[in-house]
Design a protein around this motif. Structure first.
Motif, PDB file in Angstrom:
ATOM      1  N   TYR A 118      59.416 -24.561 -87.347  1.00  0.00           N
ATOM      2  CA  TYR A 118      58.361 -23.763 -86.730  1.00  0.00           C
ATOM      3  C   TYR A 118      57.270 -23.512 -87.758  1.00  0.00           C
ATOM      4  O   TYR A 118      57.464 -23.734 -88.952  1.00  0.00           O
ATOM      5  CB  TYR A 118      58.905 -22.443 -86.153  1.00  0.00           C
ATOM      6  CG  TYR A 118      59.660 -21.571 -87.128  1.00  0.00           C
ATOM      7  CD1 TYR A 118      59.015 -20.550 -87.816  1.00  0.00           C
ATOM      8  CD2 TYR A 118      61.018 -21.758 -87.360  1.00  0.00           C
ATOM      9  CE1 TYR A 118      59.702 -19.743 -88.707  1.00  0.00           C
ATOM     10  CE2 TYR A 118      61.708 -20.957 -88.240  1.00  0.00           C
ATOM     11  CZ  TYR A 118      61.053 -19.949 -88.914  1.00  0.00           C
ATOM     12  OH  TYR A 118      61.734 -19.149 -89.803  1.00  0.00           O
ATOM     13  N   LYS A 120      53.799 -20.923 -88.946  1.00  0.00           N
ATOM     14  CA  LYS A 120      53.140 -19.626 -88.890  1.00  0.00           C
ATOM     15  C   LYS A 120      51.781 -19.759 -89.562  1.00  0.00           C
ATOM     16  O   LYS A 120      51.530 -20.723 -90.286  1.00  0.00           O
ATOM     17  CB  LYS A 120      53.972 -18.550 -89.597  1.00  0.00           C
ATOM     18  CG  LYS A 120      55.253 -18.196 -88.859  1.00  0.00           C
ATOM     19  CD  LYS A 120      55.938 -17.005 -89.488  1.00  0.00           C
ATOM     20  CE  LYS A 120      57.179 -16.642 -88.664  1.00  0.00           C
ATOM     21  NZ  LYS A 120      57.846 -15.473 -89.229  1.00  0.00           N
ATOM     22  N   LYS A 121      50.935 -18.776 -89.320  1.00  0.00           N
ATOM     23  CA  LYS A 121      49.580 -18.740 -89.910  1.00  0.00           C
ATOM     24  C   LYS A 121      48.814 -20.014 -89.595  1.00  0.00           C
ATOM     25  O   LYS A 121      48.228 -20.646 -90.474  1.00  0.00           O
ATOM     26  CB  LYS A 121      49.640 -18.471 -91.407  1.00  0.00           C
ATOM     27  CG  LYS A 121      50.270 -17.119 -91.730  1.00  0.00           C
ATOM     28  CD  LYS A 121      50.029 -16.751 -93.174  1.00  0.00           C
ATOM     29  CE  LYS A 121      50.706 -15.443 -93.459  1.00  0.00           C
ATOM     30  NZ  LYS A 121      49.810 -14.321 -93.524  1.00  0.00           N
TER      31      LYS A 121
END
Length: 157
Positions: A118, A120-121
């Motif tokens: 996964y 993020k950001k």
């Protein structure tokens, strides 16, 4: 000249089984590890103390299995297939669940699997999750989870 490595998307590798890999727990390396990390319990580094406690060898401390897992030949190959610069990798998390103690002299079988991916950001941080089962002669010893964080070029430090 070596063949070019085809770069693969991490999402395409989720579910990939790395296959089994046997590792012998070597007493000398285990003793060095316990010295480096400052473990003072003699069950981890003194063969006489381990034998007096009824153990078949030196007791393996919990985090040591992660170091043994890294000997699996497919781990660096997968990192290479993903085109990851090892300098961009951060240690995110590790967990372990023990079912039985491990000792020096044991032959442990590691079976890693690429469990999840996964971001993020906005993709600046990519998370690679690897789950590994560890057994000794078919009997469960531990379950490991390792999360690597890969910083994208120009991403947060």
């Amino acid at each position: 000249m070596s063949a070019a490595v085809e770069v693969t998307s991490p999402a395409d590798l989720v579910g990939t089984d790395f296959g089994p890999h046997d590792v012998v727990v070597e007493a000398g390396l285990l003793q060095l590890f316990t010295k480096v990390v400052g473990l003072s319990d003699p069950l981890h580094h003194d063969p006489r103390a381990a034998a007096a406690a009824g153990n078949p060898g030196l007791l393996v401390p919990p985090t040591y299995l992660f170091g043994l897992e890294r000997r699996h030949p497919e781990v660096p190959r997968i990192i290479g297939r993903l085109g990851i610069d090892i300098g961009s990798v951060l240690h995110g998390e590790q967990t372990f669940r023990y079912h039985a103690p491990a000792y020096s002299g044991d032959v442990l079988t590691f079976r890693p699997r690429f469990a999840d991916y996964y971001e993020k950001k906005g993709g600046a941080l990519r998370f690679l999750v690897r789950d590994t089962t560890v057994d000794r002669a078919g009997e469960p010893v531990a379950e490991l989870r390792n999360v690597l964080v890969v910083r994208a070029a120009g991403g947060p430090a």
